[in-house]
Design a protein around this motif. Structure first.
Motif, PDB file in Angstrom:
ATOM      1  N   ILE A 134      41.877 -15.752  30.222  1.00  0.00           N
ATOM      2  CA  ILE A 134      41.064 -15.693  31.433  1.00  0.00           C
ATOM      3  C   ILE A 134      40.876 -17.118  31.954  1.00  0.00           C
ATOM      4  O   ILE A 134      40.486 -18.013  31.208  1.00  0.00           O
TER       5      ILE A 134
ATOM      6  N   THR B 292      41.977 -18.272  38.008  1.00  0.00           N
ATOM      7  CA  THR B 292      42.867 -17.500  38.879  1.00  0.00           C
ATOM      8  C   THR B 292      42.722 -15.993  38.690  1.00  0.00           C
ATOM      9  O   THR B 292      43.066 -15.229  39.576  1.00  0.00           O
ATOM     10  N   ASN B 293      42.235 -15.563  37.527  1.00  0.00           N
ATOM     11  CA  ASN B 293      42.148 -14.115  37.285  1.00  0.00           C
ATOM     12  C   ASN B 293      40.755 -13.632  36.891  1.00  0.00           C
ATOM     13  O   ASN B 293      40.569 -12.453  36.649  1.00  0.00           O
TER      14      ASN B 293
ATOM     15  N   HIS C  96      39.244 -10.617  38.627  1.00  0.00           N
ATOM     16  CA  HIS C  96      39.872  -9.324  38.339  1.00  0.00           C
ATOM     17  C   HIS C  96      39.667  -8.871  36.891  1.00  0.00           C
ATOM     18  O   HIS C  96      40.126  -7.799  36.506  1.00  0.00           O
ATOM     19  N   PHE C  97      38.994  -9.693  36.091  1.00  0.00           N
ATOM     20  CA  PHE C  97      38.773  -9.373  34.685  1.00  0.00           C
ATOM     21  C   PHE C  97      37.583  -8.424  34.564  1.00  0.00           C
ATOM     22  O   PHE C  97      36.493  -8.718  35.046  1.00  0.00           O
TER      23      PHE C  97
END
Length: 171
Positions: free
Chosen positions: A160, A163-164, A167-168
């Motif tokens: 993680i 950038t993500n 969306h986690f």
């Protein structure tokens, strides 16, 4: 975490010296983490120039971080436990090293989540404990019902970062 750090270094360059804080010496999870991290950076431009084993209390980790930064002012990366990363954020800020030192954790937790969200911690892998719990319950039910169980099963580890993170699934 080690592979992520190597890949990020390849992308952006910068300093190569890593301070490594794997946790308390002798714990199996620490030995596994230490082995994995060292394997990941082996053969890369990154060099672990300091390793400090110690209790995962915030004060203990802060003392180790300060000791290493005093001895090695050329540290470019601090890597370690979630508590290490959390402690490093305030130390790096107080020492005005934010442009010089990257912080990475080798475990994801609430404090690391906040650090990533705020751009103070680069990244952390998560072994998705909620999914592990679901798997454990499923396996237990299978055993109780006399159904076959999977011998080795687990979620794929996710790294993680900024950038993500959005969306986690934190649930």
């Amino acid at each position: 975490a080690g592979r992520y750090l190597v890949n990020k270094h390849a992308e952006k360059g910068g300093g190569t010296n890593v301070a490594w804080f794997p946790g308390p010496k002798g714990a199996a999870w620490v030995e596994a983490g230490d082995t994995g991290f060292r394997e990941a950076v082996k053969g890369s431009p990154l060099t672990i120039i300091a390793t400090e084993f110690g209790d995962t209390g915030k004060d203990a980790q802060a003392a180790l971080i300060n000791k290493v930064l005093d001895q090695h002012p050329d540290i470019a990366h601090i890597a370690g436990t979630a508590v290490t990363a959390e402690a490093a954020v305030s130390i790096v800020r107080k020492r005005k090293l934010g442009d010089q030192v990257d912080i990475i954790s080798y475990y994801f937790g609430p404090g690391v989540h906040r650090g990533i969200e705020r751009g103070k911690i680069m990244a952390a892998p998560s072994d998705l404990p909620a999914i592990q719990a679901r798997i454990a319950v499923d396996q237990a039910v299978r055993l109780l019902e006399g159904q076959p169980v999977l011998r080795h099963v687990g979620p794929k580890i996710a790294v993680i970062d900024g950038t993500n993170l959005a969306h986690f699934d934190l649930t």
